[in-house]
Every structure is written in structure tokens, then in C-alpha cells.
Design a protein around this motif. Structure first.
Motif, short mmCIF file in Angstrom:
data_model
loop_
_atom_site.label_atom_id
_atom_site.label_comp_id
_atom_site.label_asym_id
_atom_site.label_seq_id
_atom_site.Cartn_x
_atom_site.Cartn_y
_atom_site.Cartn_z
N ALA A 290 37.40 47.15 36.74
CA ALA A 290 38.63 47.45 37.52
C ALA A 290 39.12 46.20 38.24
O ALA A 290 40.34 45.90 38.26
CB ALA A 290 38.35 48.58 38.50
N ASN A 291 38.23 45.47 38.85
CA ASN A 291 38.62 44.26 39.58
C ASN A 291 39.18 43.19 38.64
O ASN A 291 40.15 42.49 38.96
CB ASN A 291 37.44 43.70 40.36
CG ASN A 291 37.04 44.61 41.52
OD1 ASN A 291 37.89 45.33 42.08
ND2 ASN A 291 35.77 44.59 41.90
N LEU A 292 38.50 43.03 37.49
CA LEU A 292 38.99 42.03 36.53
C LEU A 292 40.37 42.42 35.99
O LEU A 292 41.25 41.56 35.78
CB LEU A 292 37.99 41.88 35.37
CG LEU A 292 36.68 41.18 35.70
CD1 LEU A 292 35.75 41.17 34.50
CD2 LEU A 292 36.92 39.76 36.19
N THR A 293 40.60 43.72 35.78
CA THR A 293 41.92 44.19 35.30
C THR A 293 43.00 43.90 36.35
O THR A 293 44.12 43.46 36.02
CB THR A 293 41.86 45.70 34.99
OG1 THR A 293 40.85 45.91 34.00
CG2 THR A 293 43.19 46.20 34.47
N ASP A 294 42.68 44.12 37.62
CA ASP A 294 43.63 43.87 38.70
C ASP A 294 43.98 42.38 38.79
O ASP A 294 45.14 42.00 38.94
CB ASP A 294 43.05 44.37 40.02
CG ASP A 294 44.07 44.27 41.16
OD1 ASP A 294 45.16 44.83 41.02
OD2 ASP A 294 43.73 43.60 42.15
N VAL A 295 42.94 41.52 38.70
CA VAL A 295 43.17 40.07 38.75
C VAL A 295 44.03 39.63 37.56
O VAL A 295 44.95 38.81 37.69
CB VAL A 295 41.82 39.33 38.77
CG1 VAL A 295 42.04 37.83 38.54
CG2 VAL A 295 41.12 39.55 40.10
N LYS A 296 43.71 40.17 36.41
CA LYS A 296 44.46 39.80 35.20
C LYS A 296 45.93 40.22 35.33
O LYS A 296 46.83 39.48 34.92
CB LYS A 296 43.79 40.46 33.99
CG LYS A 296 44.41 40.03 32.68
CD LYS A 296 43.54 40.47 31.49
CE LYS A 296 43.32 41.97 31.48
NZ LYS A 296 42.61 42.43 30.26
N MET A 297 46.23 41.40 35.96
CA MET A 297 47.62 41.87 36.11
C MET A 297 48.38 40.95 37.08
O MET A 297 49.51 40.55 36.80
CB MET A 297 47.61 43.31 36.63
CG MET A 297 49.01 43.92 36.76
SD MET A 297 48.93 45.56 37.50
CE MET A 297 48.33 45.15 39.15
N HIS A 298 47.77 40.61 38.22
CA HIS A 298 48.44 39.74 39.18
C HIS A 298 48.66 38.34 38.61
O HIS A 298 49.70 37.71 38.85
CB HIS A 298 47.64 39.65 40.48
CG HIS A 298 47.70 40.91 41.30
ND1 HIS A 298 46.79 41.93 41.16
CD2 HIS A 298 48.58 41.33 42.28
CE1 HIS A 298 47.09 42.93 42.00
NE2 HIS A 298 48.20 42.58 42.70
N LEU A 299 47.69 37.88 37.88
CA LEU A 299 47.81 36.55 37.28
C LEU A 299 48.93 36.54 36.23
O LEU A 299 49.70 35.58 36.12
CB LEU A 299 46.47 36.13 36.66
CG LEU A 299 46.39 34.70 36.12
CD1 LEU A 299 46.71 33.68 37.24
CD2 LEU A 299 44.99 34.42 35.57
N SER A 300 49.05 37.66 35.50
CA SER A 300 50.12 37.77 34.48
C SER A 300 51.49 37.79 35.16
O SER A 300 52.45 37.17 34.66
CB SER A 300 49.92 39.03 33.65
OG SER A 300 50.93 39.18 32.69
N ASN A 301 51.58 38.49 36.29
CA ASN A 301 52.86 38.53 37.02
C ASN A 301 53.25 37.14 37.51
O ASN A 301 54.42 36.76 37.50
CB ASN A 301 52.76 39.50 38.19
CG ASN A 301 52.62 40.96 37.72
OD1 ASN A 301 53.08 41.30 36.61
ND2 ASN A 301 52.03 41.81 38.55
N THR A 302 52.25 36.40 37.96
CA THR A 302 52.52 35.04 38.44
C THR A 302 53.04 34.16 37.30
O THR A 302 53.95 33.34 37.47
CB THR A 302 51.25 34.43 39.05
OG1 THR A 302 50.80 35.27 40.13
CG2 THR A 302 51.52 33.02 39.57
#
Length: 869
Positions: A290-302
Motif C-alpha cells: 500500500a505504501n509503495l503504491t501511494d509513493v508511486k502515485m504521487h511520484l507519477s503525478n509529479t
């Protein structure tokens, strides 16, 4: 003799017992019969002559030169068996003539030597008489005149040297003769101790024999008590044996079932561990995911920001965007199949306690001795009867032993031994007295030679010291003249004594030499016994003389050599004399009927073990349920694959560092700072979640437990059905053995048990046999008496001493001949002459030497016709 009868009784008793042959005969339990009481014999039948032994060896070597032939066994046998002199023509028979020639050929060395000695005895006195008469007629050196010669000094020195050497040799011979004479006397004086030692050993031999017999007889009680003890404990003993025999198949089968019960419990524990460990690992990996998915989503938005569309950042943003797929978990425990179904089935199997069922089988099998005890009470009822049989055997042995006249025989032998000892003690002073006379006579013979030597040595001393080479023969000094007279006195005594000495030498040489060659040497190599053992030699009607004397049956193979050899090895007299030929113990005691009855009592044992149940049907069904529990259907490879994977697909720490490095490549601004912030978030996730998953005890233990449990389940499930069937088959086979084939095992073990009981008696008889052969009435004293009489007294004391005496005396006597010649020649140079040769310078005739009496010149000092001798 009675001793051996009793022991032989026990021997045949054992042989009758062993007539009941078992199918299988195991070694019986070892019985300890102890040691037969025996005392140590003191006599050491061996003589060490000491330093004089060198002389003995020299004499033996000389005798070998005189008589090199081997011991003539055949000749002695023929001479002993041939009768001479019964009729006048016996000596003229061809066979007797041949035997006589063979005897002469064997004795040729002694005959020639004796003939030379006789020639010496006859000729030397005759030569002395002729020599005396010749000198009285002024011949043979009797004229008191000496011619002057140029080599006179050389001749005188040579004659003196030769005479001195001859005198030394004679002196050595005298010393040898004296040493031998003294050695014989010393040994005779010390012989009393050796004789007493032999009598003491013989008394020990007679006194210890009854105690040894009683000991052997009493040890029957040890055998009897052991047999009765085993019969009284027939149930436990036989039951234990049956249990051990059946246990070879029963115990492995029960052990396999018990092992399978343990495997069921281990399977349950392993399934529980798998379930718990998977839950723990699933919880950690799901939160990380879950944490890795959240980081990956924010990083993609950036990365979707317009700043990434700039020419300087586009390529970097694309690289970062392409690597976002690596931010994911690698080990996914959520997709593993569950084991709840298998665990439920195992729990159903464990509702039945298989271990308890197997333990009941163990308990039932361990009750085998009790079952045998309960079913062998018929044997216990027969024990009193068997005991009465054994008691009767012991009573018969004791009765027969007492019936034998052992004490009477031993008492009679002791009386004869005591009388013999008293006789020897009484006559020993007389032996010493006669030995003193012998010693004195031999000493006188030595003194004869010493007297001659004294004259020779004094003559050499006075002649050498008093000789003046400047003095003429008629003017020699008194000392020189005395030396010459001593030499002639020695010559005179040599003629007087030499023939007497040679008579003694010849007699002792012929006697002592033949004793050494015909008695001592063949006794040492036992050839003498072989002659005595010749059939029909000592008695023309008996093949074996010793057997005829002892058993009154000359056909028994009993020889002097065998008896002596056995006694020399300290074997029992029963074995040495073959006393078993005197008695037939089978007729006196036959217990085969009793042993057969005892064997039948034991063989009729009937034992039923069908009550023993190793594993009931419930237990077998429980094993089958375990085999069908489904643990073999678990996907073990899936579990092992996930266990061996890393937590994430990429090292988050490396990914964060790489992200930060790429952010530094971008222009300064919000995009760079945002990417660096995401890198820090990834580092935080690594430190807070990945590192604990890899290092925290909770997750490490869960992973390890899962690994071990999966591997255990994999091993257990491997061919589980085959394993269970094998266990059930082994249990069924063991149960079938107990139900159907136990009777054969029981019969076999009963036979072994019976053989063990009888084996005690066989062991006893073997011990008795060994004791009879080697320990009871050991006859070493008899061999010691023979060795003492022949080897020590006759050969070592008498023969060796006598042979050394004649060797020294004979050598000295032979060297009297050259001593006489040299003494006569030498005395001419020492004695004062009546006339002498005179040298005249004006006279050339006759080389300047003239006879003194032609000129009328006489000795003005001394002229005596008495000195002409």
C-alpha cells in the motif's frame, strides 16, 4: 589310581548326558568352578655345573671324536633280544657273529683307545726296566761323560723349554682331574638336599590328590544348583527368550507405528506453523504494498507536471517514469493456497490417540514372560522329580568315590615312600663315606703326578739357576748337579707310576665314555625310551611292558616315552598312564534314561500367545486416514518459491539514491525539490518497513518457521500412502507371527533352554576332563625323580666328573713320555760328569778333541759310580 577312577566317573556321566542331541546347541552360560587346589613342587630337575661346565663340553667333544656314531637303537634291540651262551655254538651262529661285528664297529673308537692304553700299560714299565738296566751298563746315557759340542747351549735350552711345556700340560691335566674329583665330592655332599626335595614333592603329590578329588566331586553341586535355579525360573527365563526371539520382528513393527504416530503430531504442528507464518508475512507485505503504491502515485503525478515537458527535463522525467514499475513488492504471500482443509483432517485423525494404542501393543508384548510363567506351571511341578534325579546322580558319584580304595592306596604308597626315604637317609652317610674313599684314592693319583711334577720343576729350577756355562762338565756346581738328579728322580717315578695311572684311565674311560654315549645322550633326546618301548624287549610275551605291569594288558598303547613326556609337562597321572583302561564307567553309572525323561518334561511345554494384540483395527484405520489427509496435495513449490524471493523487486535505498541523483540533473526549481522529497519518502519506507521485514525477529522467525514446516510436510507427504501401508503390513506380519508361528519359536527356544540345562553338565564334564588331564595328581615329581636319578646324579654328577677326571689324568699320563725323554736329555747338561773332553791346541787330529781317559786326566773333585744312574 583311585583318583582317576572317580574323575573318569564324572567324565562318562557327562558323556551319557550329551547323548540327547538338540536340534540347535547354543553355548551354555559360563559356570565358575574355581581352581583345583594344588601346591607348587619345589624340585627343579636341572643342574648348572658352573665354570667346570667348559671342561665337560671339551670332554664331550673329545668323546664325539672317539665315538661319532649315532645311538645304535636297532643294534641294542637285537642284542637284548638275542640269547648268547645257551649252547656252545651260539656264538658261531651267523646272526650272532654279525651282531658282534656291528657292536665292535660301533665301539671301535673305544676299543682302539683302550688298546693304546693297554699298550701303554704293558710297554712303559718294560721300557723303564730296560732303560734302567741299560744305564747301569753305562749305556743309554748312563756313562758319566759328556762330549763337548758347539751347539750344546742351544740343545740344553731346547730340552729345558720342551720339558717345561710338557710339565705345564701335565699340570693342566692334574688341575682338571683334581677339579673333577672335587666337583663330584661337592655334588655328592649337596645331593641330600635334592633328594629330600624329591621326596617332599612326592609326598605333596600323594597328600594333595584326595583333596583335589573331593574338590572336583563337590563342584557337581555348582552345576546342580545352577540347573535347579534355571528350572525354578523356567517361566521368566523361557519367557524372556521367547520375547527376545519374537521381538526381532515385533519391536520394529511397533516402533514404525509409534514413529508414524509422532509423524501425525509433527504434521499438525507444521500445518499450524504454516498458517500462522503466512498470516504474519501477508500482513507485513500488504502494508508495504500500500505504501509503495501511494509513493508511486504521487511520484507519477509529479512527473506529469508541465516542468517535465521542458527540453532539459524531458529525458530525465521519462527515465524516472519508466522505472516506476519497479516500486512494487516481490514476495506475495497473499496468493499462496491455504492449508486449513488439511489441518482440519489432521485434527480429525488426532482425535484417536494412536500413540496410546501402540503403547498398549508394547504392554501386551512385554507381558510375554508372565504368560509363559502362567503356562509353564507343569514344569514347576516336575522340578522336585528332576531335583531328585540330580541328587541321585550326585549321591551315586559320592558313593562310588567312597567305595574306591583311594585312601588305602595312597596310605600304602605313603608307607613305601616313607620307608624309602628312611632307607636313603640311613645309607646316605655310608655313601658319603665311600665317596670320601674315592676322593682320597683319586687325590693320591693326582699326588703321584704332582710328585713327578715337583721333581721336574725343581730340576728345571736348580739346573737353570745353578748352571755355569764357563764350568766344564766335571766341574759343574752342586746346585746344577742337584737339578739333574731331580730330573732323573722324576723320570724314575714316571716309570713307576705311569702304568698305574693308565690302568685307572683306561677303566674309567671305557666305563664313563660308554655311559655318556649309551645312557646320557640317548636319555636327553629320548632315544633310550624308544629302546625300552620296543615290543617284546623286556618281556618276550608282552608287546608293551609298562601296560602289562600296570593294566595286565600289554596291548594297551602305553610307552615309557609318552609317560615321561606327559609327566615332564606336569600333566595329570590319569592322562599320563591312560588309567581309563582300568574301568568302564558306563556300566557303573548310566543316567541317559534320566536325562531323556528330563528332556521330555521340558519339551512338553505348551504356550499360547494369541491374547497379545499389537495394534487393533481402529489404530490401522487411523493410519489410513492420515495417509488420505491431503497433505501430499499442498503446492510446496509455490511456498518455497515465495520464501526464497526478496521483499521488493528493487532495492528501495538504491532506487531513492538514483532518483535523487537524477533530480540533481534537472534545473533548480520545484520539480527538483519534489523529486528529492519523494526519494526521502522511499528511504523512509525502506527503513521503516522493508528493513523490519528482512531483519525483525517476528518476520524472520515466521519466514524460517514457514520454510522448515513446508520442508517437513514435503518429506512427510512423500510416498505417504506407501509408508503407511508398509507399517500396517509389518504390524500384521508381526501379529501373524504371534498368532500362527509363535509355537515354532516357542519350540525352538524350549530346545535351546533344554540344551542350556544339559549344557551345564557338559561344561562340568569338560572342566573335569581338563582338570584330570592337567591339574589333578600332576605327575611332575615322577619325571623329576627320573631326571634327578639319570640326568643329574648319573650323568651330570658322576659321568661328567669321571670323564673329566680320566681326561685330565690320561692327558697328563700321555705327556709323561715326552717329559721322560726331555728330562733324560736335559739331565746330562746339569749333572756333574766323571770325565770330559779336553781340547789341545797343538793337536789337529780328531778336530782337537780327545778322550780324557787316553791322557789319564781324571776328575779331581768327585767320582762316584753311584751317580752313574
Amino acid at each position: 589310581m583311585a583318583v582317576e577312577l572317580c574323575l573318569l566317573l564324572l567324565l562318562f556321566c557327562g558323556s551319557t548326558i550329551s547323548e540327547v542331541q538338540p536340534i540347535y546347541k547354543p553355548p551354555p552360560g559360563t559356570l565358575d568352578f574355581g581352581f583345583v587346589p594344588a601346591k607348587t613342587y619345589d624340585t627343579g630337575a636341572y643342574h648348572e655345573p658352573g665354570a667346570i661346565g667348559i671342561l665337560f663340553k671339551i670332554v664331550h667333544a673329545f668323546l664325539y671324536l672317539v665315538q661319532p656314531n649315532t645311538f645304535p637303537q636297532d643294534l641294542i634291540r637285537k642284542l637284548a633280544q638275542q640269547q648268547f651262551g645257551n649252547t656252545q655254538g651260539d656264538y658261531q651262529k651267523p646272526e650272532n657273529v654279525v651282531l658282534t661285528l656291528q657292536a665292535i664297529y660301533y665301539e671301535i673308537g673305544f676299543i682302539v683307545s683302550a688298546a693304546l692304553g693297554l699298550l701303554f700299560i704293558l710297554l712303559l714299565p718294560l721300557v723303564g726296566l730296560c732303560f734302567c738296566m741299560c744305564r747301569c751298563c753305562d749305556n743309554c746315557g748312563g756313562e758319566m761323560h759328556q762330549r763337548q759340542k758347539k751347539n750344546a747351549d742351544c740343545q740344553r735350552s731346547c730340552f729345558a723349554t720342551f720339558l717345561f711345556v710338557a710339565s705345564l700340560i701335565i699340570s693342566v691335566g692334574v688341575l682338571c682331574a683334581y677339579a673333577a674329583n672335587q666337583h663330584l665330592t661337592n655334588q655328592v655332599r649337596g645331593a641330600k638336599k635334592l633328594v629330600n626335595s624329591n621326596f617332599k614333592d612326592l609326598k605333596i603329590f600323594l597328600n594333595d590328590t584326595p583333596a583335589q578329588i573331593d574338590y572336583l566331586v563337590n563342584q557337581y553341586n555348582t552345576t546342580k544348583d545352577k540347573a535347579l535355579s534355571d528350572l525354578n525360573n523356567v517361566g521368566p527365563v523361557l519367557g524372556t527368550r521367547v520375547q527376545e526371539q519374537l521381538g526381532k520382528e515385533v519391536r520394529p513393527a511397533l516402533d514404525a507405528a509409534l514413529t508414524m504416530a509422532g509423524a501425525i503430531r509433527e504434521t499438525k504442528e507444521a500445518l499450524e506453523n504454516v498458517s500462522v507464518s503466512v498470516e504474519v508475512l501477508q500482513e507485513g507485505t500488504e502494508r508495504l504494498h500500500a505504501n509503495l503504491t501511494d509513493v508511486k502515485m504521487h511520484l507519477s503525478n509529479t512527473l506529469n507536471d508541465s516542468a517535465c515537458n521542458a527540453a532539459q527535463a524531458a529525458s530525465t522525467c521519462n527515465i524516472i517514469r519508466n522505472s516506476l514499475a519497479q516500486l512494487n513488492i516481490n514476495a506475495n504471500f497473499s496468493g499462496l493456497p491455504g492449508v486449513s482443509l488439511q489441518l482440519a483432517r489432521i485434527n480429525d485423525v488426532l482425535k484417536i490417540d494412536l500413540s496410546s494404542l501402540v503403547q498398549k501393543g508394547y504392554a501386551a508384548f512385554n507381558d510375554t514372560p508372565d504368560l509363559v510363567v502362567n503356562q509353564t506351571r507343569n514344569i514347576l511341578s516336575a522340578v522336585p522329580y528332576i531335583k531328585s534325579v540330580l541328587e541321585s546322580i550326585g549321591s551315586n558319584i559320592t558313593t562310588f568315590t567312597r567305595a574306591l580304595p583311594v585312601q588305602k592306596i595312597l596310605a600304602d604308597l605313603m608307607v613305601h615312600l616313607t620307608q624309602s626315604e628312611a632307607y636313603v637317609q640311613d645309607y646316605f652317610p655310608l655313601v658319603e663315606q665311600y665317596d670320601f674313599y674315592r676322593w682320597l684314592g683319586c687325590l693320591i693319583l693326582c699326588c703321584m703326578l704332582v710328585l713327578i711334577l715337583v721333581f721336574y720343576y725343581l730340576g728345571l729350577l736348580c739346573g737353570t739357576c745353578g748352571y755355569d756355562k764357563h764350568a766344564s762338565p766335571t766341574t759343574r756346581g752342586c746346585i746344577s748337579n742337584t737339578g739333574g738328579n731331580f730330573l732323573m728322580a722324576g723320570v724314575g717315578f714316571s716309570f713307576l707310576f705311569s702304568w698305574v695311572l693308565m690302568i685307572v684311565v683306561v677303566l674309567t674311560f671305557v666305563t664313563g665314555g660308554n655311559v655318556e654315549k649309551l645312557v646320557c645322550e640317548p636319555f636327553e633326546d629320548k632315544n633310550l625310551f624308544k629302546v625300552l618301548d620296543t615290543p617284546y624287549l623286556l618281556n618276550k610275551h608282552w608287546k608293551n611292558y609298562l601296560a602289562g605291569i600296570i593294566f595286565k594288558n600289554p596291548n594297551v598303547n602305553l610307552t615309557f616315552e609318552k609317560v615321561y613326556s606327559d609327566c615332564k609337562e606336569n600333566k595329570g597321572i590319569y592322562t599320563s598312564l591312560h588309567l581309563e583302561h582300568l574301568f568302564n564307567i558306563n556300566e557303573l553309572l548310566n543316567i541317559s534314561m534320566y536325562t531323556e525323561d528330563v528332556a521330555l518334561k521340558i519339551e512338553h511345554i505348551q504356550i499360547n500367545l494369541s491374547k497379545i494384540i499389537l495394534l487393533d483395527e481402529i489404530g490401522k484405520e487411523n493410519l489410513l486416514n492420515f495417509s488420505s489427509s491431503g497433505i501430499d496435495g499442498i503446492d510446496f513449490s509455490a511456498y518455497l518459491t515465495e520464501i526464497n524471493k526478496s521483499v521488493t523487486k528493487v532495492d528501495l535505498l538504491s532506487f531513492a539514491n538514483d532518483l535523487e541523483a537524477r533530480a540533481d540533473q534537472l534545473p533548480k526549481g520545484a520539480l527538483e525539490n519534489a523529486l528529492k522529497g519523494h526519494a526521502n519518502n522511499i528511504r523512509m519506507i525502506h527503513n521503516q518497513q522493508v528493513v523490519p521485514l528482512e531483519q525483525a525477529m517476528k518476520y524472520v522467525k515466521a519466514r524460517s518457521t514457514l520454510n522448515q514446516s513446508i520442508r517437513l510436510l514435503k518429506r512427510t507427504s512423500s510416498e505417504l500412502m506407501v509408508k503407511v501401508k508398509n507399517v500396517i503390513s509389518a504390524v500384521n506380519a508381526a501379529q501373524d507371527l504371534i498368532n500362527n508361528n509363535a509355537s515354532q519359536v516357542i519350540v525352538q527356544e524350549t530346545k535351546k533352554y533344554m540344551d542350556t540345562i544339559i549344557g551345564y553338565f557338559e561344561q562340568y564334564t569338560e572342566w573335569v576332563k581338563e582338570s584330570i588331564s592337567m591339574e589333578v595328581a600332576a605327575c611332575k615329581p615322577i619325571a623329576n625323580v627320573i631326571d634327578t636319578a639319570v640326568d643329574i646324579f648319573l650323568c651330570s654328577y658322576i659321568a661328567d666328573s669321571v670323564n673329566t677326571f680320566w681326561f685330565g689324568l690320561g692327558g697328563s699320563s700321555m705327556f709323561l713320555i715326552p717329559a721322560i725323554i726331555f728330562a733324560v736329555k736335559l739331565s746330562k747338561y746339569y749333572r756333574r760328569m766323571d770325565t770330559e773332553d779336553v781340547y789341545d791346541d797343538t793337536e789337529n787330529g780328531n778336530n782337537g778333541y780327545h778322550k780324557e781317559h787316553l791322557y789319564g786326566i781324571h776328575n779331581p773333585v768327585f767320582t762316584s759310580s753311584v751317580e752313574q744312574w
